[in-house]
Motif scaffolding. Structure first.
Motif, PDB file in Angstrom:
ATOM      1  N   SER A 195       0.813  -1.203   0.000  1.00  0.00           N
ATOM      2  CA  SER A 195       0.000   0.000   0.000  1.00  0.00           C
ATOM      3  C   SER A 195       0.852   1.260   0.000  1.00  0.00           C
ATOM      4  O   SER A 195       0.579   2.217  -0.730  1.00  0.00           O
ATOM      5  CB  SER A 195      -0.929  -0.007   1.218  1.00  0.00           C
ATOM      6  N   ALA A 196       1.898   1.233   0.826  1.00  0.00           N
ATOM      7  CA  ALA A 196       2.741   2.425   0.943  1.00  0.00           C
ATOM      8  C   ALA A 196       3.728   2.571  -0.208  1.00  0.00           C
ATOM      9  O   ALA A 196       4.110   3.677  -0.576  1.00  0.00           O
ATOM     10  CB  ALA A 196       3.516   2.374   2.273  1.00  0.00           C
ATOM     11  N   GLY A 197       4.127   1.455  -0.789  1.00  0.00           N
ATOM     12  CA  GLY A 197       5.237   1.494  -1.736  1.00  0.00           C
ATOM     13  C   GLY A 197       4.887   1.574  -3.195  1.00  0.00           C
ATOM     14  O   GLY A 197       5.746   1.866  -4.026  1.00  0.00           O
ATOM     15  N   SER A 198       3.638   1.313  -3.548  1.00  0.00           N
ATOM     16  CA  SER A 198       3.297   1.281  -4.963  1.00  0.00           C
ATOM     17  C   SER A 198       1.988   2.014  -5.220  1.00  0.00           C
ATOM     18  O   SER A 198       0.937   1.612  -4.714  1.00  0.00           O
ATOM     19  CB  SER A 198       3.168  -0.170  -5.453  1.00  0.00           C
ATOM     20  N   PRO A 199       2.021   3.097  -6.010  1.00  0.00           N
ATOM     21  CA  PRO A 199       0.789   3.840  -6.276  1.00  0.00           C
ATOM     22  C   PRO A 199      -0.205   3.079  -7.146  1.00  0.00           C
ATOM     23  O   PRO A 199      -1.399   3.371  -7.120  1.00  0.00           O
ATOM     24  CB  PRO A 199       1.276   5.108  -6.981  1.00  0.00           C
ATOM     25  N   VAL A 200       0.274   2.104  -7.914  1.00  0.00           N
ATOM     26  CA  VAL A 200      -0.610   1.314  -8.768  1.00  0.00           C
ATOM     27  C   VAL A 200      -0.351  -0.167  -8.503  1.00  0.00           C
ATOM     28  O   VAL A 200       0.789  -0.626  -8.535  1.00  0.00           O
ATOM     29  CB  VAL A 200      -0.392   1.625 -10.261  1.00  0.00           C
ATOM     30  N   LEU A 201      -1.423  -0.905  -8.234  1.00  0.00           N
ATOM     31  CA  LEU A 201      -1.344  -2.341  -7.997  1.00  0.00           C
ATOM     32  C   LEU A 201      -2.166  -3.060  -9.055  1.00  0.00           C
ATOM     33  O   LEU A 201      -3.310  -2.677  -9.316  1.00  0.00           O
ATOM     34  CB  LEU A 201      -1.890  -2.691  -6.612  1.00  0.00           C
ATOM     35  N   VAL A 202      -1.582  -4.089  -9.641  1.00  0.00           N
ATOM     36  CA  VAL A 202      -2.283  -4.909 -10.631  1.00  0.00           C
ATOM     37  C   VAL A 202      -2.363  -6.318 -10.065  1.00  0.00           C
ATOM     38  O   VAL A 202      -1.337  -6.961  -9.827  1.00  0.00           O
ATOM     39  CB  VAL A 202      -1.565  -4.904 -11.985  1.00  0.00           C
ATOM     40  N   VAL A 203      -3.589  -6.802  -9.849  1.00  0.00           N
ATOM     41  CA  VAL A 203      -3.805  -8.067  -9.158  1.00  0.00           C
ATOM     42  C   VAL A 203      -4.296  -9.116 -10.153  1.00  0.00           C
ATOM     43  O   VAL A 203      -5.345  -8.954 -10.780  1.00  0.00           O
ATOM     44  CB  VAL A 203      -4.831  -7.923  -8.017  1.00  0.00           C
ATOM     45  N   TYR A 204      -3.529 -10.195 -10.280  1.00  0.00           N
ATOM     46  CA  TYR A 204      -3.909 -11.348 -11.085  1.00  0.00           C
ATOM     47  C   TYR A 204      -4.671 -12.338 -10.223  1.00  0.00           C
ATOM     48  O   TYR A 204      -4.407 -12.477  -9.028  1.00  0.00           O
ATOM     49  CB  TYR A 204      -2.670 -12.064 -11.627  1.00  0.00           C
ATOM     50  N   MET A 205      -5.607 -13.058 -10.850  1.00  0.00           N
ATOM     51  CA  MET A 205      -6.310 -14.171 -10.199  1.00  0.00           C
ATOM     52  C   MET A 205      -6.912 -13.769  -8.856  1.00  0.00           C
ATOM     53  O   MET A 205      -6.906 -14.533  -7.894  1.00  0.00           O
ATOM     54  CB  MET A 205      -5.359 -15.365 -10.029  1.00  0.00           C
ATOM     55  N   GLY A 206      -7.464 -12.549  -8.815  1.00  0.00           N
ATOM     56  CA  GLY A 206      -8.011 -12.064  -7.558  1.00  0.00           C
ATOM     57  C   GLY A 206      -9.513 -11.928  -7.527  1.00  0.00           C
ATOM     58  O   GLY A 206     -10.068 -11.412  -6.544  1.00  0.00           O
ATOM     59  N   PHE A 207     -10.201 -12.404  -8.562  1.00  0.00           N
ATOM     60  CA  PHE A 207     -11.642 -12.165  -8.652  1.00  0.00           C
ATOM     61  C   PHE A 207     -12.398 -12.745  -7.453  1.00  0.00           C
ATOM     62  O   PHE A 207     -13.222 -12.075  -6.842  1.00  0.00           O
ATOM     63  CB  PHE A 207     -12.187 -12.761  -9.954  1.00  0.00           C
ATOM     64  N   ARG A 208     -12.121 -13.982  -7.118  1.00  0.00           N
ATOM     65  CA  ARG A 208     -12.860 -14.649  -6.036  1.00  0.00           C
ATOM     66  C   ARG A 208     -12.620 -13.978  -4.692  1.00  0.00           C
ATOM     67  O   ARG A 208     -13.495 -13.983  -3.819  1.00  0.00           O
ATOM     68  CB  ARG A 208     -12.446 -16.122  -5.979  1.00  0.00           C
ATOM     69  N   LEU A 209     -11.449 -13.359  -4.530  1.00  0.00           N
ATOM     70  CA  LEU A 209     -11.071 -12.775  -3.243  1.00  0.00           C
ATOM     71  C   LEU A 209     -11.008 -11.253  -3.299  1.00  0.00           C
ATOM     72  O   LEU A 209     -10.365 -10.624  -2.458  1.00  0.00           O
ATOM     73  CB  LEU A 209      -9.697 -13.328  -2.829  1.00  0.00           C
TER      74      LEU A 209
END
Length: 281
Positions: free
Chosen positions: A187-201
């Motif tokens: 959260s603190a280190g990256s202004p943009v996060l891209v999440v793979y395989m995260g739909f269920r969670l």
């Protein structure tokens, strides 16, 4: 594991100059090939060359049928896909199939959605090939976390928004939420996060990020079936995602992107052109 239904083949014939530039694909070798995020137009020339040469293709669930059409008509096609919660071959079994086919003198393509080395278990398969003494090559592909977002009008970087981006997968080897992720650091280190395989969670992931200090009104997009005619783009906020709002009509596979670059989608105007369904929260 049964062979997949054979699509009508239309192998790509490269111009002679390009064909000569392609690496050799000898019998007894395995190529780990990236099929891209879905659109067959995003397959690389090297991948198309490998498919046209292959005697056997072992492919994943996220590989577009149109990509398989680039293989010869007499090429063996074997489905070895993995889907969460569904029976699927073990990784060791898939690697054993590749080794056996190569030792039989076949040119073997292991075809994986996106890029083999981006959350695709390609490195594990490569390790198995090395251990067995099987010659192999990696043919990179366009990964959904970059190419798929571009198709939705979302750049993963913009000079005025972010100077870094983090790609992460929500799953560990067991299929559950990874306990190795440091949500506060992410959260603190990256202004943009891209999440793979995260739909269920996705709601759990959003909660973790909110607890780690990300604002509830931070822009979020969920891009499903990226680069295909079934593409869906939902733009919402982190707080609404935590409540699992706005995503009732979205189905996986999906990429989740968190950060200011999401706000650029309507400005760039690409999402409306690329996706038949765009929902604003």
């Amino acid at each position: 594991m049964p062979s997949h239904e054979t699509p009508s083949p239309t192998p790509l014939v490269l111009p002679p100059a390009l064909a000569r530039a392609m690496p050799p694909f000898p019998p007894g070798a395995v190529w780990l090939v990236g099929a891209g995020p879905g659109d067959p137009g995003l397959v690389t020339l090297q991948a198309a060359h490998a498919l046209a040469q292959a005697d056997a293709i072992y492919f994943d669930a996220l590989v577009n049928e149109e990509v398989l059409r680039l293989a010869r008509g007499d090429c063996e096609r074997v489905f070895v896909g993995k889907r969460a919660g569904c029976p699927s071959p073990k990784q060791s079994e898939i690697t054993a199939l590749l080794v056996t086919a190569a030792r039989a003198g076949k040119r073997v393509v292991r075809l994986k959605g996106g890029d083999p080395y981006v959350f695709g278990r390609g490195a594990e398969e490569a390790q198995g090939l090395v251990a067995s003494g099987t010659p192999f090559r990696v043919s990179p592909g366009v990964t959904a976390g970059i190419g798929g977002l571009a198709a939705a009008g979302i750049p993963v970087t913009h000079r005025d928004v972010n100077q870094s981006v983090t790609l992460l997968t929500a799953h560990d080897a067991s299929g559950g939420l990874s306990q190795r992720l440091d949500w506060a650091a992410l959260s603190a280190g990256s202004p943009v996060l891209v999440v793979y395989m995260g739909f269920r969670l996705m709601d759990v992931i959003a909660d973790r990020l909110l607890d780690a200090g990300r604002p509830a009104d931070e822009p979020v997009a969920v891009v499903a079936n990226a680069t295909t005619p079934r593409q869906q783009v939902v733009r919402t906020t982190l707080g609404r995602l935590a409540a699992r709002l706005d995503v009732d009509n979205v189905a996986p596979p999906a990429i989740i992107v968190v950060g200011g670059v999401v706000a650029l989608a309507p400005v760039l105007g690409l999402a409306a052109a690329a996706a038949p369904e765009v929902v604003e929260a």
